[in-house]
Design a protein around this motif. Structure first.
Motif, PDB file in Angstrom:
ATOM      1  N   GLY A 107       7.624  18.563  90.778  1.00  0.00           N
ATOM      2  CA  GLY A 107       8.207  19.894  90.852  1.00  0.00           C
ATOM      3  C   GLY A 107       7.219  20.941  91.330  1.00  0.00           C
ATOM      4  N   VAL A 108       5.972  20.862  90.846  1.00  0.00           N
ATOM      5  CA  VAL A 108       4.938  21.808  91.283  1.00  0.00           C
ATOM      6  C   VAL A 108       4.715  21.671  92.785  1.00  0.00           C
ATOM      7  CG1 VAL A 108       2.492  22.367  91.106  1.00  0.00           C
ATOM      8  CG2 VAL A 108       3.833  21.966  89.025  1.00  0.00           C
ATOM      9  N   LYS A 109       4.638  20.433  93.265  1.00  0.00           N
ATOM     10  CA  LYS A 109       4.440  20.213  94.708  1.00  0.00           C
ATOM     11  C   LYS A 109       5.641  20.689  95.520  1.00  0.00           C
ATOM     12  CE  LYS A 109       1.337  16.258  94.105  1.00  0.00           C
ATOM     13  NZ  LYS A 109       1.195  14.781  94.193  1.00  0.00           N
ATOM     14  N   ASN A 110       6.824  20.600  94.932  1.00  0.00           N
ATOM     15  CA  ASN A 110       8.022  21.067  95.625  1.00  0.00           C
ATOM     16  C   ASN A 110       8.153  22.584  95.611  1.00  0.00           C
ATOM     17  OD1 ASN A 110       8.787  18.456  96.188  1.00  0.00           O
ATOM     18  ND2 ASN A 110      10.355  18.325  94.596  1.00  0.00           N
ATOM     19  N   GLY A 111       7.341  23.260  94.806  1.00  0.00           N
ATOM     20  CA  GLY A 111       7.401  24.716  94.741  1.00  0.00           C
ATOM     21  C   GLY A 111       8.324  25.265  93.682  1.00  0.00           C
ATOM     22  N   VAL A 112       8.615  24.465  92.641  1.00  0.00           N
ATOM     23  CA  VAL A 112       9.484  24.926  91.555  1.00  0.00           C
ATOM     24  C   VAL A 112       8.669  25.820  90.616  1.00  0.00           C
ATOM     25  CG1 VAL A 112      10.973  24.235  89.649  1.00  0.00           C
ATOM     26  CG2 VAL A 112      10.830  22.807  91.710  1.00  0.00           C
ATOM     27  N   PRO A 113       9.094  27.063  90.402  1.00  0.00           N
ATOM     28  CA  PRO A 113       8.309  27.970  89.547  1.00  0.00           C
ATOM     29  C   PRO A 113       8.580  27.755  88.062  1.00  0.00           C
ATOM     30  CG  PRO A 113      10.194  29.139  90.454  1.00  0.00           C
ATOM     31  CD  PRO A 113      10.225  27.755  91.047  1.00  0.00           C
ATOM     32  N   GLY A 114       7.572  28.042  87.247  1.00  0.00           N
ATOM     33  CA  GLY A 114       7.748  28.162  85.802  1.00  0.00           C
ATOM     34  C   GLY A 114       7.877  26.886  85.010  1.00  0.00           C
ATOM     35  N   LEU A 115       7.604  25.724  85.596  1.00  0.00           N
ATOM     36  CA  LEU A 115       7.759  24.466  84.872  1.00  0.00           C
ATOM     37  C   LEU A 115       6.775  24.364  83.713  1.00  0.00           C
ATOM     38  CD1 LEU A 115       8.191  21.895  87.797  1.00  0.00           C
ATOM     39  CD2 LEU A 115       9.974  22.721  86.240  1.00  0.00           C
ATOM     40  N   GLU A 116       7.246  23.798  82.583  1.00  0.00           N
ATOM     41  CA  GLU A 116       6.385  23.559  81.422  1.00  0.00           C
ATOM     42  C   GLU A 116       6.783  22.243  80.764  1.00  0.00           C
ATOM     43  OE1 GLU A 116       5.526  27.058  78.692  1.00  0.00           O
ATOM     44  OE2 GLU A 116       7.453  27.638  79.573  1.00  0.00           O
ATOM     45  N   ILE A 117       5.812  21.552  80.206  1.00  0.00           N
ATOM     46  CA  ILE A 117       6.105  20.433  79.307  1.00  0.00           C
ATOM     47  C   ILE A 117       5.894  20.934  77.888  1.00  0.00           C
ATOM     48  CG2 ILE A 117       5.420  18.139  78.531  1.00  0.00           C
ATOM     49  CD1 ILE A 117       4.745  17.446  81.392  1.00  0.00           C
ATOM     50  N   LEU A 118       6.962  20.915  77.122  1.00  0.00           N
ATOM     51  CA  LEU A 118       6.946  21.452  75.762  1.00  0.00           C
ATOM     52  C   LEU A 118       6.999  20.326  74.750  1.00  0.00           C
ATOM     53  CD1 LEU A 118       9.606  24.285  76.225  1.00  0.00           C
ATOM     54  CD2 LEU A 118       7.116  24.512  76.369  1.00  0.00           C
ATOM     55  N   GLU A 119       6.336  20.523  73.626  1.00  0.00           N
ATOM     56  CA  GLU A 119       6.419  19.559  72.531  1.00  0.00           C
ATOM     57  C   GLU A 119       7.779  19.675  71.838  1.00  0.00           C
ATOM     58  OE1 GLU A 119       4.134  17.163  72.011  1.00  0.00           O
ATOM     59  OE2 GLU A 119       3.316  18.032  73.861  1.00  0.00           O
ATOM     60  N   GLY A 120       8.155  18.601  71.157  1.00  0.00           N
ATOM     61  CA  GLY A 120       9.473  18.519  70.551  1.00  0.00           C
ATOM     62  C   GLY A 120       9.784  19.662  69.607  1.00  0.00           C
ATOM     63  N   ALA A 121       8.815  20.083  68.803  1.00  0.00           N
ATOM     64  CA  ALA A 121       9.052  21.145  67.826  1.00  0.00           C
ATOM     65  C   ALA A 121       9.422  22.456  68.514  1.00  0.00           C
ATOM     66  CB  ALA A 121       7.811  21.336  66.952  1.00  0.00           C
ATOM     67  N   GLU A 122       8.764  22.755  69.635  1.00  0.00           N
ATOM     68  CA  GLU A 122       9.063  23.985  70.374  1.00  0.00           C
ATOM     69  C   GLU A 122      10.448  23.917  71.002  1.00  0.00           C
ATOM     70  OE1 GLU A 122       9.077  27.625  72.096  1.00  0.00           O
ATOM     71  OE2 GLU A 122       7.711  26.853  70.550  1.00  0.00           O
ATOM     72  N   VAL A 123      10.803  22.754  71.536  1.00  0.00           N
ATOM     73  CA  VAL A 123      12.127  22.592  72.134  1.00  0.00           C
ATOM     74  C   VAL A 123      13.212  22.804  71.082  1.00  0.00           C
ATOM     75  CG1 VAL A 123      13.662  21.015  73.371  1.00  0.00           C
ATOM     76  CG2 VAL A 123      11.216  20.995  73.866  1.00  0.00           C
ATOM     77  N   LEU A 124      13.001  22.257  69.888  1.00  0.00           N
ATOM     78  CA  LEU A 124      13.998  22.372  68.824  1.00  0.00           C
ATOM     79  C   LEU A 124      14.133  23.802  68.308  1.00  0.00           C
ATOM     80  CD1 LEU A 124      13.202  19.065  66.951  1.00  0.00           C
ATOM     81  CD2 LEU A 124      15.334  19.607  68.146  1.00  0.00           C
ATOM     82  N   LYS A 125      13.088  24.605  68.422  1.00  0.00           N
ATOM     83  CA  LYS A 125      13.216  26.024  68.084  1.00  0.00           C
ATOM     84  C   LYS A 125      14.192  26.714  69.037  1.00  0.00           C
ATOM     85  CE  LYS A 125       8.556  26.780  66.190  1.00  0.00           C
ATOM     86  NZ  LYS A 125       7.249  27.460  66.436  1.00  0.00           N
ATOM     87  N   ARG A 126      14.150  26.311  70.293  1.00  0.00           N
ATOM     88  CA  ARG A 126      14.994  26.934  71.309  1.00  0.00           C
ATOM     89  C   ARG A 126      16.403  26.340  71.323  1.00  0.00           C
ATOM     90  NH1 ARG A 126      11.131  27.469  76.675  1.00  0.00           N
ATOM     91  NH2 ARG A 126       9.195  28.082  75.631  1.00  0.00           N
ATOM     92  N   GLU A 127      16.487  25.027  71.111  1.00  0.00           N
ATOM     93  CA  GLU A 127      17.774  24.329  71.119  1.00  0.00           C
ATOM     94  C   GLU A 127      17.870  23.492  69.827  1.00  0.00           C
ATOM     95  OE1 GLU A 127      20.271  24.598  72.974  1.00  0.00           O
ATOM     96  OE2 GLU A 127      19.668  25.291  74.951  1.00  0.00           O
ATOM     97  N   PRO A 128      18.231  24.130  68.712  1.00  0.00           N
ATOM     98  CA  PRO A 128      18.162  23.466  67.406  1.00  0.00           C
ATOM     99  C   PRO A 128      19.148  22.321  67.222  1.00  0.00           C
ATOM    100  CG  PRO A 128      19.144  25.646  67.212  1.00  0.00           C
ATOM    101  CD  PRO A 128      18.595  25.557  68.596  1.00  0.00           C
ATOM    102  N   ASN A 129      20.143  22.198  68.078  1.00  0.00           N
ATOM    103  CA  ASN A 129      21.128  21.123  67.908  1.00  0.00           C
ATOM    104  C   ASN A 129      20.772  19.854  68.656  1.00  0.00           C
ATOM    105  OD1 ASN A 129      23.002  22.529  66.212  1.00  0.00           O
ATOM    106  ND2 ASN A 129      23.582  23.736  67.995  1.00  0.00           N
TER     107      ASN A 129
END
Length: 476
Positions: A107-129
């Motif tokens: 994605g970075v090479k393709n020019g996709v902005p803002g990509l992140e790899i998040l740990e599971g706990a952070e993802v669940l804060k954003r999407e608790p279900n």
């Protein structure tokens, strides 16, 4: 002789036609169906992909990122529903984490902005279900959701407002090379044209082979879906993917622009280009895989199953541009996912190619906007009162599930490229899209269509020509 014939009224045909409508050209768009957006463009995931899936250097990678960046402003301009909600690709085990890293790097090479790899706990804060056992996810903030058929309809409506002609119920049966261009033969007429744009979706290989000896094959790949009621629509606030396979991006669970929840698609190569039926085995697989991502999805709230066909080309990439052995014949083919996302950028580029081939005609001095479409339930109480005072039909609710008024239905019948079928009305203003799926409002929509078009009730069809609803009276 016209300047351009575009074959296909899906998203590719719509985007290139609208771009060509900016120029002083005679453009005709053909489709074998009785309405626009009656193929893959009405049966897909409705996802605007960020752009990390496609291999670096491919046309898919290029046009995905370019198209994604265009969608928000374009949808505001034509008044099509769009939301930039972001997406997550879930890793359920540590063994899947390297795949997230691969997608991130791509994605970075393709020019996709803002990509992140998040740990599971952070993802669940954003999407608790989500599944509490996920270990990590790739987050792409630029992913979005769109109303795909509304987008196509508004794009073509705008093209027609600016001089493009759309001719429906015209199946292309032959294309012949003639002096100065081509003769496009349909089952209704013959059209002489200087150039042809092939945007025929799963039939693009058949159209190409009428003209070019540079053959390619389109494999129809079927994707099946669940569409769930709005009571499930808040389970996730974004697009939830699983790590993809060679057959596709896997089973997703996503909110939709209208507040529903969608789950799917499968990926099955089929022989027939008309095979859009659902199967028990594939439905069971979607249920099983979707629950891995979001365990609390209640599939008892399913209101619709559907399937669409992806145009899977055998070249491994989009097929875009002028055929090597057929001057003036342009292909937009093999546009599987991320075709929806890529379409606006592809439309711009192919239109440039055609305009250059035609000697760079001038742009029109004025480019017209679409006439505003009223969505009654989105109005303030004061605005509603004002609209009803001008037209009392906006005060009569026809579809209770989606709160669609008679005024809105009448409007979409009489707009440019207006609805002529029950599903045509459904695509344009949503009666029948709710929990009862037209069980209550369907007959009223049929009556309104007959009244406004001056037809008998039994002349109004569901969607395709011949898809009758009524066959006659039971009592005299």
């Amino acid at each position: 002789m016209v300047d351009v014939v575009v074959i296909g009224t899906g998203i590719m045909g719509a985007c290139v036609a609208r771009e060509l409508s900016r120029y002083n050209l005679n453009v005709v768009v053909l489709d074998k169906e009785n309405d626009v957006s009656n193929g893959t463009s009405k049966a897909n995931s409705a996802i605007i992909h960020a752009g990390y899936d496609a291999a670096n250097g491919t046309l898919m990678a290029k046009y995905n990122v370019l198209g994604n960046a265009m969608f928000e402003d374009l949808c505001k301009e034509i008044e099509a529903p769009f939301k930039r909600v972001g997406s997550y690709v879930l890793a359920f085990t540590e063994e899947e984490r390297p795949h997230l890293e691969l997608l991130y790097d791509r994605g970075v090479k393709n020019g996709v902005p803002g990509l992140e790899i998040l740990e599971g706990a952070e993802v669940l804060k954003r999407e608790p279900n989500l599944n509490p056992n996920i270990v990590a996810a790739l987050y792409a903030p630029t992913a979005g959701i769109v109303g795909p058929w509304e987008f196509v309809i508004k794009m073509l409506e705008n093209a027609v407002e600016n001089g493009v002609e759309v001719r429906l119920n015209q199946k292309v049966v032959d294309i012949q090379k003639v002096d100065g261009g081509y003769k496009v033969v349909t089952d209704k007429e013959e059209i002489l044209t200087k150039t042809v744009i092939n945007a025929a979706g799963v039939h693009a290989d058949e159209i190409n082979d009428m003209v070019s000896k540079k053959h390619f094959n389109i494999i129809p790949r079927k994707g099946e879906y669940f569409l769930l009621d709005k009571v499930q629509g808040t389970l996730v606030n974004s697009v939830i993917f699983q790590c993809p396979s060679k057959m596709g991006k896997g089973i997703l669970v996503s909110c939709t622009v209208h507040g529903n929840l969608i789950a799917g698609p499968t990926a099955t190569d089929v022989e027939s280009k008309d095979d859009v039926g659902n199967t028990i085995s594939e439905m069971d697989m979607i249920r099983r895989e979707a629950l891995r991502s979001v365990p609390s999805v209640n599939f008892r709230d399913n209101i619709r199953n559907f399937a669409g066909l992806r145009a899977e080309g055998d070249t491994g990439d989009f097929i875009i541009g002028e055929a090597e052995d057929a001057e003036g014949f342009f292909n937009i083919a093999g546009t599987k996912s991320p075709g929806l996302t890529s379409a606006p950028a592809i439309g711009v580029d192919v239109a440039k190619m055609v305009v250059e081939k035609l000697g760079n005609p001038t742009k029109k001095a004025e480019f017209k906007k679409n006439r505003h479409q009223i969505h009654f339930m989105d109005l303030t109480p004061e605005e509603k009162a004002e609209v009803i005072a001008k037209d009392p039909r906006y005060g009569r609710i026809i579809c209770r599930c989606e709160s669609i008024t008679e005024g809105e239905i009448v409007d979409v019948i009489h707009r440019t490229l207006g609805a002529r079928t029950v599903d045509g009305v459904k695509k344009r203003c949503r009666p029948g899209m709710g929990r009862c799926q037209g069980g209550f409002c369907g007959p009223r929509v049929q009556e309104i269509l007959a009244r406004e078009l001056g037809k008998n009730l039994d002349e109004i069809v569901l969607d395709k020509t011949g898809a009758y609803i009524l066959t006659g009276e039971t009592k005299k």
